[in-house]
Design an enzyme around this catalytic site. Structure first.
Site, PDB file in Angstrom:
ATOM      1  N   ASP A  45      39.963  46.778  35.860  1.00 53.41           N
ATOM      2  CA  ASP A  45      39.758  46.994  37.022  1.00 53.41           C
ATOM      3  C   ASP A  45      39.309  48.274  36.589  1.00 53.41           C
ATOM      4  O   ASP A  45      39.119  49.673  37.002  1.00 53.41           O
ATOM      5  CB  ASP A  45      40.949  47.761  37.667  1.00 53.41           C
ATOM      6  CG  ASP A  45      42.032  47.641  37.324  1.00 53.41           C
ATOM      7  OD1 ASP A  45      41.944  48.034  36.197  1.00 53.41           O
ATOM      8  OD2 ASP A  45      43.399  48.385  37.688  1.00 53.41           O
ATOM      9  N   SER A  46      39.298  49.000  34.984  1.00 50.51           N
ATOM     10  CA  SER A  46      38.600  50.116  34.676  1.00 50.51           C
ATOM     11  C   SER A  46      37.148  50.341  34.708  1.00 50.51           C
ATOM     12  O   SER A  46      36.907  51.261  34.773  1.00 50.51           O
ATOM     13  CB  SER A  46      38.965  50.608  32.864  1.00 50.51           C
ATOM     14  OG  SER A  46      37.712  49.019  32.240  1.00 50.51           O
ATOM     15  N   GLU A 116      49.601  44.215  36.654  1.00 51.30           N
ATOM     16  CA  GLU A 116      50.355  45.903  35.955  1.00 51.30           C
ATOM     17  C   GLU A 116      52.008  45.663  36.538  1.00 51.30           C
ATOM     18  O   GLU A 116      51.853  45.873  37.479  1.00 51.30           O
ATOM     19  CB  GLU A 116      49.784  47.466  35.844  1.00 51.30           C
ATOM     20  CG  GLU A 116      48.774  46.940  35.265  1.00 51.30           C
ATOM     21  CD  GLU A 116      47.549  48.487  35.939  1.00 51.30           C
ATOM     22  OE1 GLU A 116      47.785  49.412  36.593  1.00 51.30           O
ATOM     23  OE2 GLU A 116      46.960  48.465  34.930  1.00 51.30           O
ATOM     24  N   GLU A 183      50.408  49.468  26.529  1.00 47.10           N
ATOM     25  CA  GLU A 183      48.965  50.292  26.779  1.00 47.10           C
ATOM     26  C   GLU A 183      50.194  51.502  26.427  1.00 47.10           C
ATOM     27  O   GLU A 183      50.917  52.688  27.133  1.00 47.10           O
ATOM     28  CB  GLU A 183      48.392  50.398  28.026  1.00 47.10           C
ATOM     29  CG  GLU A 183      47.495  51.714  28.327  1.00 47.10           C
ATOM     30  CD  GLU A 183      46.207  51.657  29.138  1.00 47.10           C
ATOM     31  OE1 GLU A 183      46.602  50.434  29.771  1.00 47.10           O
ATOM     32  OE2 GLU A 183      45.253  52.339  29.262  1.00 47.10           O
TER      33      GLU A 183
HETATM   34  O1  KIV Z   1      41.606  48.049  33.129  1.00 45.54           O
HETATM   35  C1  KIV Z   1      41.154  47.742  31.836  1.00 45.54           C
HETATM   36  O2  KIV Z   1      40.476  47.931  30.975  1.00 45.54           O
HETATM   37  C2  KIV Z   1      42.548  48.091  31.235  1.00 45.54           C
HETATM   38  C3  KIV Z   1      42.937  47.792  29.921  1.00 45.54           C
HETATM   39  C4  KIV Z   1      42.302  49.512  29.610  1.00 45.54           C
HETATM   40  C5  KIV Z   1      44.075  47.002  29.006  1.00 45.54           C
HETATM   41  O3  KIV Z   1      43.707  47.564  31.712  1.00 45.54           O
END
Ligand code: KIV
Length: 285
Positions: A45-46, A116, A183
């Site tokens: 979701d980044s 998460e 993380e």
């Molecule tokens: O959303 C993402 O890219 C992530 C990674 C940084 C682990 O959760």
């Protein structure tokens, strides 16, 4: 070419073989990363930040995750494909969480989902796993809780917080997670967690003691010259390369040097090619 599954990842941990994981948001990148031998591709979701331009991952929706996951799926042959459950898709009722996880697999083509949070999500993990969808946990800096955490800061630096993260990791393994992301936490803590649990532990900003590493692909490639956190190694300065290439293109178009004859079509018939375009048009008339 042997497909990477959750069983492969477990065996890699047992054999001490490091796991590589990267984010992907579209088919073209997925194809490249898959062919380069990346073990796991994450539709993170980044994408809310690096693709959509938001300051956080919070605005990302289920529809958007399904869309990007389906695109990535088309580029993947070997890697295991995991997708993030976006903010709001699993924090409500457990039934809703199960329904959303199933949708990411059924419509997006994901092979597992990531969510998460720690021990408080044990029931959600259990129920999603019971529905047949493998779950990857994610603790430490959990970007969906950025407001609660007070920013993107290193987690687990006090004894009490380190104990909580350690207990979360064990609870998530017990609940049925097949792997865990750690993380931004001290290397000593992540190494201890990695040794203590039987499932593969993949770190980002968590040091070298994990069973594998994950990075956001845009960060690894240096797409954003203004973003250089300590835990990122830029393997390329792609942002600079792209800017220079596009500046050259702009310059050549402005000066009439692109396209040149080698990029243009002629009315003359080329050897072995079909009738010239102009002739074709006049015969149609
Ligand atoms: O959303 C993402 O890219 C992530 C990674 C940084 C682990 O959760």
């Amino acid at each position: 070419m042997k497909k990477v599954t959750i069983n492969t990842l477990r065996k890699m941990k047992q054999a001490g073989e490091r796991i590589t994981m990267l984010t992907a948001y579209d088919a073209s990148f997925a194809r490249l990363l898959d062919r380069a031998g990346t073990d796991v591709l994450l539709v993170g979701d980044s994408l809310g930040m690096v693709v959509q331009g938001h300051d956080t991952t919070l605005p990302v929706t289920m529809d958007q995750m399904v869309y990007h996951c389906a695109a990535v799926k088309r580029g993947v042959q070997r890697a295991h494909l995991v997708v993030d459950m976006p903010f709001g898709s699993y924090q409500g009722t457990v039934d809703e969480a199960v329904k959303n996880a199933i949708r990411l697999v059924a419509e997006g083509g994901a092979e597992s989902v990531k969510l998460e949070g720690g021990a408080e999500y044990s029931e959600v993990v259990q129920r999603i796993a019971r529905a047949g969808v493998p779950v990857m946990g994610h603790i430490g800096l959990t970007p969906q809780s950025v407001h609660k955490l007070g920013g993107y800061v290193v987690q687990g630096r006090t004894e009490e917080k380190a104990q909580k993260l350690f207990a979360d990791a064990q609870a998530l393994e017990e609940a049925g997670c097949y792997a865990l992301i750690l993380e931004m936490m001290p290397s000593e803590l992540s190494a201890e967690i990695s040794r203590a649990v039987g499932i593969p532990v993949i770190g980002i900003g968590a040091g070298a003691g994990c069973d594998g590493q994950v990075l956001v692909i845009y960060d690894l490639l240096g797409m954003n010259p203004d973003f250089s956190p300590k835990f990122v190694k830029k393997y390329l300065d792609l942002g600079v390369l792209i800017r220079d290439a596009v500046a050259r293109y702009n310059d050549e178009v402005k000066h009439g040097t692109f396209p040149g004859p080698e990029h243009s079509f002629s009315a003359e018939k080329e050897a072995g090619k079909s009738a010239p375009v102009l002739q074709l048009y006049s015969s149609v008339k």
